[in-house]
Design an enzyme around this catalytic site. Sequence first.
Site, PDB file in Angstrom:
ATOM      1  N   MET A  12      -3.406  -6.356  -7.565  1.00 22.37           N
ATOM      2  CA  MET A  12      -2.849  -7.371  -8.462  1.00 22.37           C
ATOM      3  C   MET A  12      -3.938  -8.321  -8.965  1.00 22.37           C
ATOM      4  O   MET A  12      -3.921  -9.525  -8.717  1.00 22.37           O
ATOM      5  CB  MET A  12      -1.732  -8.135  -7.756  1.00 22.37           C
ATOM      6  N   ARG A  13      -4.888  -7.724  -9.671  1.00 22.09           N
ATOM      7  CA  ARG A  13      -5.945  -8.508 -10.279  1.00 22.09           C
ATOM      8  C   ARG A  13      -6.149  -8.031 -11.710  1.00 22.09           C
ATOM      9  O   ARG A  13      -6.121  -6.828 -11.982  1.00 22.09           O
ATOM     10  CB  ARG A  13      -7.275  -8.325  -9.518  1.00 22.09           C
ATOM     11  N   GLY A  20       0.781  -1.224   0.000  1.00 28.00           N
ATOM     12  CA  GLY A  20       0.000   0.000   0.000  1.00 28.00           C
ATOM     13  C   GLY A  20       0.815   1.277   0.000  1.00 28.00           C
ATOM     14  O   GLY A  20       0.336   2.318   0.444  1.00 28.00           O
ATOM     15  N   SER A  21       2.029   1.241  -0.547  1.00 21.21           N
ATOM     16  CA  SER A  21       2.861   2.443  -0.479  1.00 21.21           C
ATOM     17  C   SER A  21       2.279   3.588  -1.304  1.00 21.21           C
ATOM     18  O   SER A  21       2.347   4.753  -0.898  1.00 21.21           O
ATOM     19  CB  SER A  21       4.299   2.138  -0.919  1.00 21.21           C
ATOM     20  N   ASN A  22       1.699   3.287  -2.455  1.00 19.56           N
ATOM     21  CA  ASN A  22       1.069   4.350  -3.238  1.00 19.56           C
ATOM     22  C   ASN A  22      -0.214   4.839  -2.575  1.00 19.56           C
ATOM     23  O   ASN A  22      -0.547   6.027  -2.656  1.00 19.56           O
ATOM     24  CB  ASN A  22       0.796   3.866  -4.664  1.00 19.56           C
ATOM     25  N   HIS A  41       1.456   1.899 -13.268  1.00 23.73           N
ATOM     26  CA  HIS A  41       2.166   0.742 -13.814  1.00 23.73           C
ATOM     27  C   HIS A  41       3.647   1.061 -13.904  1.00 23.73           C
ATOM     28  O   HIS A  41       4.027   2.108 -14.438  1.00 23.73           O
ATOM     29  CB  HIS A  41       1.618   0.396 -15.203  1.00 23.73           C
ATOM     30  N   GLU A  67      -8.345  -2.933 -22.136  1.00 23.05           N
ATOM     31  CA  GLU A  67      -7.017  -3.416 -22.530  1.00 23.05           C
ATOM     32  C   GLU A  67      -6.074  -3.337 -21.337  1.00 23.05           C
ATOM     33  O   GLU A  67      -5.890  -2.275 -20.749  1.00 23.05           O
ATOM     34  CB  GLU A  67      -6.455  -2.577 -23.678  1.00 23.05           C
ATOM     35  N   GLN A  83      10.024   3.474  -7.686  1.00 22.87           N
ATOM     36  CA  GLN A  83       8.983   3.627  -6.662  1.00 22.87           C
ATOM     37  C   GLN A  83       8.990   5.024  -6.040  1.00 22.87           C
ATOM     38  O   GLN A  83       7.928   5.564  -5.713  1.00 22.87           O
ATOM     39  CB  GLN A  83       9.141   2.567  -5.572  1.00 22.87           C
ATOM     40  N   LEU A 120      -8.771  -7.299 -14.341  1.00 20.10           N
ATOM     41  CA  LEU A 120     -10.175  -6.955 -14.178  1.00 20.10           C
ATOM     42  C   LEU A 120     -10.984  -7.373 -15.399  1.00 20.10           C
ATOM     43  O   LEU A 120     -10.513  -7.310 -16.533  1.00 20.10           O
ATOM     44  CB  LEU A 120     -10.308  -5.450 -13.957  1.00 20.10           C
TER      45      LEU A 120
END
Length: 220
Positions: A97-98, A19-21, A116, A150, A178, A100
Amino acid sequence: MSNDAPQKPRIVILISGSGSNMVAIADAVKSGDIDAEVVAVISNRPDAAGLQKARDRDIETAVLNHKEYDSREAFDVSLMRMIDDYEPDLVVLAGFMRILTPDFTRRYHGRMLNIHPSLLPKYQGLHTHQRALDAGDSEHGVTVHFVTEELDGGPTAIQAVVPVYDGDDAATLQKRVQIQEHVIYPIAVKWFVEGRLNMHGNEARLDGTPLPEHGLQLKS
């Protein structure tokens, strides 16, 4: 006549890990730099470290464990219901990390951002830092973009470019990238909640002007 202040834009942040962002955005909200409210942080992993970081900031958290669902579609239906309960103006993917489903991306079309770790359209998908090194790139970076059907292919709002140094490995490059993630994601969120950033057709616009393919680029 009501004296109630106008409601601030509502943000839901989705995470899967540290959760850093999310922290970078939440702290920018808390400082007043982003005039909005983070109404919930949702994770698909019960053990995501970012959940406690959100609670430490008095942000409501929720968990929807993807392992409890038989299909991606069933999980996304439940996740949409959970998100919609918070009535967000913006959905922020922050290390979620899914992959969608199309129904999910269409539901939040034009109001969902992702970050990204590459200079899109280069290196969609995983292992971006190693791929940049393997290609011998002199520059690498990170992209904030609108989410479309996409994968990692929606229009770009902003990128940060970092140099690749001799002797870099994937870990050192990731750390450099990061740092810039935590700079540009709050900027993009700020633009959106201020009404400056939007998606028109398949292009991102800032202050009504179409952005180039790589968005606004910052170089470190």
